[in-house]
Design an enzyme around this catalytic site. Structure first.
Site, mmCIF file in Angstrom:
data_model
loop_
_atom_site.group_PDB
_atom_site.id
_atom_site.type_symbol
_atom_site.label_atom_id
_atom_site.label_comp_id
_atom_site.label_asym_id
_atom_site.label_seq_id
_atom_site.Cartn_x
_atom_site.Cartn_y
_atom_site.Cartn_z
ATOM 1 N N LYS A 202 0.831 -1.215 0.000
ATOM 2 C CA LYS A 202 0.000 0.000 0.000
ATOM 3 C C LYS A 202 0.862 1.261 0.000
ATOM 4 O O LYS A 202 0.678 2.163 -0.805
ATOM 5 C CB LYS A 202 -0.925 0.027 1.241
ATOM 6 C CG LYS A 202 -1.847 -1.186 1.371
ATOM 7 C CD LYS A 202 -2.747 -1.070 2.590
ATOM 8 C CE LYS A 202 -2.038 -1.091 3.925
ATOM 9 N NZ LYS A 202 -1.331 -2.338 4.249
ATOM 10 N N ARG B 63 -10.067 0.491 8.475
ATOM 11 C CA ARG B 63 -9.519 -0.817 8.794
ATOM 12 C C ARG B 63 -10.504 -1.726 9.496
ATOM 13 O O ARG B 63 -10.163 -2.831 9.865
ATOM 14 C CB ARG B 63 -8.347 -0.613 9.730
ATOM 15 C CG ARG B 63 -7.045 -1.078 9.131
ATOM 16 C CD ARG B 63 -6.022 -0.649 10.104
ATOM 17 N NE ARG B 63 -4.821 -1.395 10.028
ATOM 18 C CZ ARG B 63 -3.763 -0.981 9.359
ATOM 19 N NH1 ARG B 63 -3.817 0.109 8.625
ATOM 20 N NH2 ARG B 63 -2.666 -1.672 9.422
ATOM 21 N N ARG C 31 11.743 -5.221 5.112
ATOM 22 C CA ARG C 31 11.484 -3.787 4.888
ATOM 23 C C ARG C 31 12.422 -2.906 5.717
ATOM 24 O O ARG C 31 12.709 -3.163 6.876
ATOM 25 C CB ARG C 31 10.045 -3.441 5.266
ATOM 26 C CG ARG C 31 9.816 -1.924 5.245
ATOM 27 C CD ARG C 31 8.375 -1.541 5.288
ATOM 28 N NE ARG C 31 7.680 -2.143 6.396
ATOM 29 C CZ ARG C 31 6.358 -2.181 6.491
ATOM 30 N NH1 ARG C 31 5.608 -1.667 5.547
ATOM 31 N NH2 ARG C 31 5.798 -2.744 7.531
ATOM 32 N N ARG D 234 10.995 -1.012 11.110
ATOM 33 C CA ARG D 234 9.852 -0.624 11.937
ATOM 34 C C ARG D 234 9.736 -1.516 13.164
ATOM 35 O O ARG D 234 9.977 -2.718 13.092
ATOM 36 C CB ARG D 234 8.571 -0.728 11.104
ATOM 37 C CG ARG D 234 7.998 0.623 10.777
ATOM 38 C CD ARG D 234 6.930 0.560 9.764
ATOM 39 N NE ARG D 234 5.770 -0.218 10.163
ATOM 40 C CZ ARG D 234 4.671 -0.326 9.425
ATOM 41 N NH1 ARG D 234 4.588 0.316 8.284
ATOM 42 N NH2 ARG D 234 3.652 -1.047 9.830
HETATM 43 P P1 AP5 Z 1 4.817 -1.536 1.946
HETATM 44 O O1 AP5 Z 1 4.468 -0.759 0.719
HETATM 45 O O2 AP5 Z 1 5.512 -0.841 3.045
HETATM 46 O O3 AP5 Z 1 3.510 -2.328 2.476
HETATM 47 P P2 AP5 Z 1 2.220 -1.815 3.219
HETATM 48 O O4 AP5 Z 1 1.053 -2.451 2.581
HETATM 49 O O5 AP5 Z 1 2.219 -0.321 3.322
HETATM 50 O O6 AP5 Z 1 2.430 -2.509 4.618
HETATM 51 P P3 AP5 Z 1 2.355 -1.941 6.101
HETATM 52 O O7 AP5 Z 1 3.132 -2.882 6.955
HETATM 53 O O8 AP5 Z 1 2.685 -0.486 6.156
HETATM 54 O O9 AP5 Z 1 0.842 -2.128 6.384
HETATM 55 P P4 AP5 Z 1 0.183 -2.158 7.741
HETATM 56 O O10 AP5 Z 1 -1.223 -2.042 7.300
HETATM 57 O O11 AP5 Z 1 0.516 -3.293 8.611
HETATM 58 O O12 AP5 Z 1 0.838 -0.909 8.522
HETATM 59 P P5 AP5 Z 1 0.324 0.524 8.870
HETATM 60 O O13 AP5 Z 1 1.475 1.437 8.893
HETATM 61 O O14 AP5 Z 1 -0.868 0.885 8.066
HETATM 62 O O15 AP5 Z 1 5.684 -2.801 1.475
HETATM 63 C C1 AP5 Z 1 6.210 -3.732 2.405
HETATM 64 C C2 AP5 Z 1 7.597 -4.195 1.938
HETATM 65 O O16 AP5 Z 1 7.444 -4.927 0.714
HETATM 66 C C3 AP5 Z 1 8.563 -3.033 1.608
HETATM 67 O O17 AP5 Z 1 9.860 -3.399 1.999
HETATM 68 C C4 AP5 Z 1 8.472 -2.890 0.078
HETATM 69 O O18 AP5 Z 1 9.697 -2.427 -0.461
HETATM 70 C C5 AP5 Z 1 8.185 -4.329 -0.347
HETATM 71 N N1 AP5 Z 1 7.329 -4.389 -1.544
HETATM 72 C C6 AP5 Z 1 6.257 -3.595 -1.827
HETATM 73 N N2 AP5 Z 1 5.711 -3.946 -3.008
HETATM 74 C C7 AP5 Z 1 6.460 -4.993 -3.479
HETATM 75 C C8 AP5 Z 1 6.396 -5.796 -4.673
HETATM 76 N N3 AP5 Z 1 5.444 -5.589 -5.616
HETATM 77 N N4 AP5 Z 1 7.298 -6.786 -4.818
HETATM 78 C C9 AP5 Z 1 8.268 -6.999 -3.872
HETATM 79 N N5 AP5 Z 1 8.395 -6.268 -2.734
HETATM 80 C C10 AP5 Z 1 7.489 -5.274 -2.533
HETATM 81 O O19 AP5 Z 1 -0.190 0.313 10.378
HETATM 82 C C11 AP5 Z 1 0.702 0.052 11.431
HETATM 83 C C12 AP5 Z 1 -0.050 -0.003 12.747
HETATM 84 O O20 AP5 Z 1 -0.664 1.276 13.008
HETATM 85 C C13 AP5 Z 1 -1.207 -0.993 12.808
HETATM 86 O O21 AP5 Z 1 -0.779 -2.283 13.160
HETATM 87 C C14 AP5 Z 1 -2.094 -0.362 13.889
HETATM 88 O O22 AP5 Z 1 -1.576 -0.588 15.173
HETATM 89 C C15 AP5 Z 1 -1.957 1.120 13.588
HETATM 90 N N6 AP5 Z 1 -2.940 1.592 12.618
HETATM 91 C C16 AP5 Z 1 -2.719 2.065 11.364
HETATM 92 N N7 AP5 Z 1 -3.858 2.421 10.771
HETATM 93 C C17 AP5 Z 1 -4.844 2.178 11.661
HETATM 94 C C18 AP5 Z 1 -6.257 2.316 11.622
HETATM 95 N N8 AP5 Z 1 -6.872 2.783 10.537
HETATM 96 N N9 AP5 Z 1 -6.942 1.961 12.723
HETATM 97 C C19 AP5 Z 1 -6.349 1.488 13.823
HETATM 98 N N10 AP5 Z 1 -5.011 1.316 13.927
HETATM 99 C C20 AP5 Z 1 -4.271 1.650 12.851
HETATM 100 MG MG MG Z 2 2.408 1.059 4.906
#
Ligand code: AP5
Ligand code: MG
Length: 219
Positions: free
Chosen positions: A13, A88, A127, A165
Site C-alpha cells: 500500500k 480498517r 522492509r 519498523r
Molecule cells: P509496503 O508498501 O511498506 O507495504 P504496506 O502495505 O504499506 O504494509 P504496512 O506494513 O505499512 O501495512 P500495515 O497495514 O501493517 O501498517 P500501517 O502502517 O498501516 O511494502 C512492504 C515491503 O514490501 C517493503 O519493503 C516494500 O519495499 C516491499 N514491496 C512492496 N511492493 C512490493 C512488490 N510488488 N514486490 C516486492 N516487494 C514489494 O499500520 C501500522 C499499525 O498502526 C497498525 O498495526 C495499527 O496498530 C496502527 N494503525 C494504522 N492504521 C490504523 C487504523 N486505521 N486503525 C487502527 N489502527 C491503525
Molecule cells: Mg504502509
C-alpha cells in the site's frame, strides 16, 4: 482522484501510494505514518497509541478518526487523496463515509492489493525505511543503492541510516496478519457491495503493480 487502498500488512500500500503521490502530486494519507509520527514526537495521542501498535493491534477508532479528519482538512487534500491503511474495520468505514459526505469528497474507488499471505512475511521482515523522508526499501527486493543509507538525500555519506519498523518483528507480524483477516478483510465485501472495489494482483514487480494500480485508479 480520491482513493482508498485496502490490503494486508506488506501488500505494498505504502509503496504504491508513494509512487502515485510522486507521479501525480496527490497526497498519501497513511494512518500508520500519522500514528508513527505522533509516537515519535511523544504527543499525548502517540503515548495512547503506542502499546496497541507495538502489539500489532488496532489503535482506537476515535484516535485514528481524529488524525484522518485533521489531515483531510488540510488544503493539499482538496484536490484528492490516497487513503493508505484507513479504514480498517467496519466502524471506521462508516465513520469515513460520514466524514466524506461532510466535506463533499466521496471516494472514487477502493483498490484491494491482493497478495498471498506466504509472501508477506518476507516483505515485512526485509522492509527498511528512511526515518526522515519515509522512503520504503526492501533488503531482498528493492535495496537502497547506498546500502543502509537512504538514496533520497544529497551526500551519500551523510544521508540518513535506514531503520526497521518496531512492529516488523516476526511475532508482531503474525498478529497483524490475524487482525487484518478478522477486522479488515470484511471491508472487501463492504466495498464490493457498493460497486467501488477494484482488485489488483499485488504479487508482481512494483512496476507492474503500479501499472495496474494506475488503471484501477482511472489515471
Ligand atoms: P509496503 O508498501 O511498506 O507495504 P504496506 O502495505 O504499506 O504494509 P504496512 O506494513 O505499512 O501495512 P500495515 O497495514 O501493517 O501498517 P500501517 O502502517 O498501516 O511494502 C512492504 C515491503 O514490501 C517493503 O519493503 C516494500 O519495499 C516491499 N514491496 C512492496 N511492493 C512490493 C512488490 N510488488 N514486490 C516486492 N516487494 C514489494 O499500520 C501500522 C499499525 O498502526 C497498525 O498495526 C495499527 O496498530 C496502527 N494503525 C494504522 N492504521 C490504523 C487504523 N486505521 N486503525 C487502527 N489502527 C491503525
Ligand atoms: Mg504502509
Amino acid at each position: 482522484m480520491r482513493l482508498v487502498l485496502l490490503g494486508a500488512p506488506g501488500s505494498g500500500k505504502g509503496t504504491q501510494a508513494q509512487r502515485l503521490r510522486d507521479d501525480k502530486g496527490i497526497p498519501q494519507v497513511s494512518s500508520g505514518d500519522l500514528l508513527r509520527d505522533a509516537v515519535a514526537r511523544g504527543t499525548e495521542l502517540g503515548k495512547r497509541a503506542k502499546a496497541a501498535m507495538d502489539a500489532g493491534e488496532l489503535v482506537s477508532d476515535e484516535i485514528v478518526l481524529g488524525l484522518i479528519r485533521e489531515r483531510l482538512s488540510r488544503p493539499d487534500a482538496a484536490k484528492g487523496f490516497i487513503l493508505d491503511g484507513y479504514p480498517r474495520n467496519v466502524a471506521q468505514a462508516a465513520a469515513l463515509d460520514r466524514l466524506l459526505v461532510d466535506i463533499g469528497q466521496p471516494v472514487d474507488a477502493v483498490v484491494l492489493m491482493d497478495v498471498d499471505t506466504k509472501v508477506l512475511f518476507q516483505r515485512l521482515t526485509g522492509r527498511r525505511s528512511c526515518p526522515e523522508c519515509g522512503k520504503v526499501f526492501n533488503i531482498y527486493s528493492s535495496p537502497s543503492p547506498r546500502g543502509d543509507r537512504c538514496d533520497n538525500h544529497p551526500g551519500a555519506a551523510e544521508a540518513p541510516l535506514l531503520v526497521q519498523r518496531a512492529d516488523d518483528r516476526e511475532d508482531v507480524i503474525g498478529n497483524r496478519l490475524k487482525v487484518y483477516e478478522s477486522q479488515t478483510r470484511p471491508l472487501v465485501e463492504h466495498y464490493r457491495a457498493r460497486g467501488l472495489l477494484k482488485v489488483l494482483n499485488a504479487d508482481q514487480s512494483v512496476e507492474r503493480v503500479y501499472a495496474e494500480f494506475l488503471k484501477a485508479a482511472g489515471g
